[in-house]
Scaffold this motif. Structure first.
Motif, mmCIF file in Angstrom:
data_model
loop_
_atom_site.group_PDB
_atom_site.id
_atom_site.type_symbol
_atom_site.label_atom_id
_atom_site.label_comp_id
_atom_site.label_asym_id
_atom_site.label_seq_id
_atom_site.Cartn_x
_atom_site.Cartn_y
_atom_site.Cartn_z
ATOM 1 N N ALA A 1 -4.018 -1.161 -1.583
ATOM 2 C CA ALA A 1 -5.360 -0.184 -1.310
ATOM 3 C C ALA A 1 -5.600 0.854 -2.563
ATOM 4 N N ALA B 1 -5.899 2.551 7.903
ATOM 5 C CA ALA B 1 -4.245 2.996 8.203
ATOM 6 C C ALA B 1 -4.035 2.525 9.732
ATOM 7 N N ILE C 1 -10.169 6.054 5.383
ATOM 8 C CA ILE C 1 -8.705 5.678 5.007
ATOM 9 C C ILE C 1 -7.938 5.799 6.364
ATOM 10 N N ILE D 1 -0.166 4.653 1.162
ATOM 11 C CA ILE D 1 -1.149 5.880 1.808
ATOM 12 C C ILE D 1 -0.508 6.852 2.779
ATOM 13 N N PHE E 1 -13.157 3.426 -1.009
ATOM 14 C CA PHE E 1 -11.843 2.837 -0.289
ATOM 15 C C PHE E 1 -11.767 1.735 -0.529
ATOM 16 N N ALA F 1 -6.193 12.900 3.003
ATOM 17 C CA ALA F 1 -5.515 11.559 2.567
ATOM 18 C C ALA F 1 -4.979 11.549 1.383
ATOM 19 N N VAL G 1 -3.904 8.193 -1.574
ATOM 20 C CA VAL G 1 -4.108 7.002 -2.061
ATOM 21 C C VAL G 1 -3.436 6.899 -3.538
ATOM 22 N N GLY H 1 -4.444 3.521 -7.297
ATOM 23 C CA GLY H 1 -4.069 2.541 -6.095
ATOM 24 C C GLY H 1 -2.741 1.981 -6.542
ATOM 25 N N ARG I 1 0.731 -1.215 0.045
ATOM 26 C CA ARG I 1 0.063 0.036 -0.066
ATOM 27 C C ARG I 1 0.834 1.182 0.049
#
Length: 413
Positions: A343, A184, A180, A137, A220, A145, A147, A328, A135
């Motif tokens: 993600a 996390a 999100i 993030i 998400f 956030a 992504v 992503g 991921r």
């Protein structure tokens, strides 16, 4: 090369339900900003770090100690000095080049640093070694956030420093930030307990965000090895099967299973144009030639294949019918879809989707090299043999990981 400047047909479809396949919900009221390459991404996250008041989560596969990594580390250090709690999660294999002294210094500066599966010795084979934290993030407070597919590493490459990696991320402001953040936080807490560092698992009470959102709907999606094993793949399949006019895919690694290939072929039979932009430069030989093993069958089904040869393509994105889009960390290959923690953001918005589609088409037009079926089928036999050998080795690695879906066994996949 071929002209792809024509616009997307006006025929549209919309998700009437508020849920994607897999159960994730679209959340309305967000502002989404598309960021292309590190040139846009790194200044954006650095500015967000400098606005942080309470907590930062950064989760990435690769964290390099190059100029970009040092710049990010310095921004995190500034946040710590203001009293912000900083939690950084890196993958043990992807970030294996991050020097131990840098990790030690980050911790001594007050950065909370955890490593996902740090045991990477080639002499100790374990099936779980192929299961990575892939991921990318970033979450700052409850305000913003990020992504996408961009690691903490500079855009340039040793072979062609002037050509940046081709990649994307999205900045999210609005109610989806909370989903999100919680994702996390859950992964961080789980790793803290597993690492016997329970003091890092504590949660910070954050005030409600005062940042205004927007009018965009997005969801998400996660891929893990527990509850969300197929969510990202299922969202792709749902959108492909409903496509009416155009499917644009850009992926660094593209090794779809039989179900995914059948969905793309079915779209072509319905009159949908399917365009796939793939890696043209050789970065990892095994993966590169394994992808090419599927070229012949994809071309025979009417799927257009282009190779991006300007630099390394690292994107993992799609736009369908000019309004459904996903950005992503998940490639369309067994490691992303069946093994790694991934993600993705899925967006259902005509303005965002139409702009993104134009960007992808312009890239294909200017930097894509079209692979023609006739010339591809005339490739020397030894090249095709090497491609299928690479494909078989990757499938063997997937089998050794200990994860094969029941329906894959039934289909021989």
């Amino acid at each position: 090369m071929i002209d792809m400047s024509q616009g997307t047909p006006h025929r549209r479809w919309r998700y009437r339900a508020q849920r994607l396949a897999g159960g994730s919900s679209f959340v309305a009221g967000n502002q989404l900003t598309l960021l292309q390459n590190g040139q846009a991404y790194f200044p954006a996250i650095e500015a967000a770090f400098d606005r942080a008041r309470h907590e930062i989560h950064l989760q990435t596969y690769i964290y390099e100690n190059d100029a970009t990594g040092q710049r990010v580390t310095t921004a995190l250090r500034r946040a710590v000095l203001r009293g912000v709690r900083v939690c950084v999660l890196i993958d043990g294999f992807g970030s294996r080049n991050l020097p131990p002294e840098v990790r030690k210094r980050m911790r001594s500066d007050g950065v909370n640093l955890l490593i996902y599966r740090p045991e990477i010795s080639p002499w100790t084979f374990r099936r779980k070694r192929l299961r990575r934290m892939h991921r990318k993030i970033v979450v700052v407070d409850r305000d913003i956030a990020f992504v996408g597919g961009i690691n903490i590493i500079g855009d340039g490459t040793a072979s062609d420093a002037r050509a940046p990696r081709y990649d994307y991320a999205v900045a999210v402001e609005g109610p989806l930030v909370e989903a999100i953040r919680l994702a996390a936080q859950r992964l961080w807490s789980r790793l803290a307990w597993r690492s016997l560092r329970k003091e890092l698992a504590r949660r910070v009470e954050l005030p409600t965000s005062t940042v205004a959102g927007g009018s965009m709907s997005a969801a998400f999606l996660l891929r893990d090895n527990v509850r969300h094993r197929r969510d990202i793949e299922a969202a792709y399949l749902q959108a492909i099967r409903q496509a009416q006019s155009e499917i644009l895919l850009a992926h660094a690694y593209f090794l779809p299973g039989l179900e995914f290939r059948h969905a793309l072929a079915g779209a072509v039979r319905r009159g949908v144009r399917v365009v796939v932009l793939l890696q043209g430069k050789v970065e990892y030989r095994l993966e590169h030639y394994a992808v090419q093993a599927l070229y012949g069958s994809l071309l025979d089904k009417g799927i257009e294949i282009y190779e991006y040869r300007k630099s390394f393509l690292h994107a993992k994105v799609a736009v369908i019918d000019g309004h459904w889009a996903t950005i992503g960390s998940s490639n369309i290959d067994p490691f992303s879809l069946l093994l790694s923690l991934e993600a993705n953001l899925v967006v259902d918005d005509e303005v965002f989707g139409a702009r993104f589609a134009r960007m992808l088409k312009e890239t294909v037009k200017t930097d894509g090299w079209r692979i023609e079926a006739k010339s591809w089928n005339q490739q020397p036999a030894y090249l095709r043999f090497f491609s299928w050998l690479s494909y078989g080795l990757l499938r063997l690695m997937r089998g050794l990981s200990g994860y094969v879906r029941e329906n894959d066994r039934a289909r021989g996949e």
